[in-house]
Enzyme design. Structure first.
Site, PDB file in Angstrom:
ATOM      1  N   HIS A   2       5.591  -2.109  11.009  1.00  0.00           N
ATOM      2  CA  HIS A   2       4.495  -3.180  11.099  1.00  0.00           C
ATOM      3  C   HIS A   2       3.813  -3.665   9.921  1.00  0.00           C
ATOM      4  CE1 HIS A   2       1.784   0.380  11.689  1.00  0.00           C
ATOM      5  NE2 HIS A   2       0.706  -0.707  11.609  1.00  0.00           N
ATOM      6  N   HIS A  51       0.670  -5.660   4.167  1.00  0.00           N
ATOM      7  CA  HIS A  51       1.600  -4.441   3.921  1.00  0.00           C
ATOM      8  C   HIS A  51       2.233  -3.918   4.988  1.00  0.00           C
ATOM      9  CE1 HIS A  51      -2.237  -2.257   4.651  1.00  0.00           C
ATOM     10  NE2 HIS A  51      -1.357  -1.574   4.896  1.00  0.00           N
TER      11      HIS A  51
END
Lengths: 170, 170
Positions: B115, B34
């Site tokens: 990220h 995620h």
């Protein structure tokens, strides 16, 4: 892509289920504790929005319902699976039935025994031991379910939520 | 209860991230791959619907955006965390900013470096080895993000999705 439909009970019930799953359920890490509403089915990514629209309509036309857990039970001798037994109350059974309408893709179908798995893939001896010690513990919960989730399966077997559907809303 | 907000990239990207996380990320089993949009924050269960309403408004007023992944990078020497670097494109940064409005509860805040973590809690030697071998691999993806998820954390550290918000819809 492989999709499935589930509801998650409250955090309290999930935490208790996980305390058992951690030791006794090899699927512990693949998905949080849940009630499967629709077994895995194949759907094309390009057509999943049609399924989403149908699920949204089902959600809109189904009211939140009460989920009752009274005890632990087992699917033995069919499989050595121990579960929290969920009462087959009207609201839940109605939702399950609507999710199996002919125009929504179906995977494998079983007669619906609503449950939250806490142990599976046990040997016969493990099953006897674990069920023998767990069956005496009282597990009584009553809570309101106001949503269900459409998930898809990753290559490692784990499940990611694609969409949430709110009962009475869509 | 502890809540967080994240977006999930496509199954393709999640599968690739998991191929690394399986070996190098102790959080592998706690949540699918995620992008964290909002770090864990505390919210009262009785008041979470107010937060949901605000998130729904944010979603309604934010359009789907393009997510671009170009390469792997590392947070070393701050932490030995290796990640798929997500381009800080306008749509993503705008969503992040809206989720940090003063009227939505906040947890720990960092400057936002979008990220997807693929390795963490490595020793210095492991980090050098792993980053040395992974950094040469090309990872280029462009996909459209049209939703984000509100999740809550269970006692074992894993996360369950509470609600999905569709960008441009709510």
């Amino acid at each position: 892509m492989k999709y499935g439909i589930a509801l998650f009970p409250s955090k309290q019930v999930q935490d208790i289920a996980n305390s058992y799953r951690k030791r006794y359920d090899p699927h512990y890490a693949l998905i949080p504790p849940h009630v499967t509403l629709k077994e895995a089915f194949e759907a094309d990514e390009d057509h999943i929005e049609e399924v989403v629209q149908k699920l949204s309509n089902v959600a809109k036309n189904t009211q939140p319902f009460s989920l009752n857990i009274n005890k632990l039970s087992t699917f033995s001798p069919v499989t050595n699976t121990i579960y929290m037994k969920v009462e087959p109350a009207d609201g839940l059974m109605e939702l399950h039935q609507k999710l199996h309408q002919s125009d929504i893709p179906n995977g494998q179908t079983f007669s619906f025994v609503p449950h939250i798995t806490i142990a599976q893939k046990l040997s016969d001896d493990e099953h006897s031991d674990v069920y023998g010690s767990l069956r005496m513990i009282s597990h009584e919960f009553e809570e309101t379910i106001d949503r269900f989730q459409l998930l898809y399966q990753l290559e490692n077997g784990s499940w990611t939520v694609y969409e949430t559907f709110r009962l009475g809303k869509g």
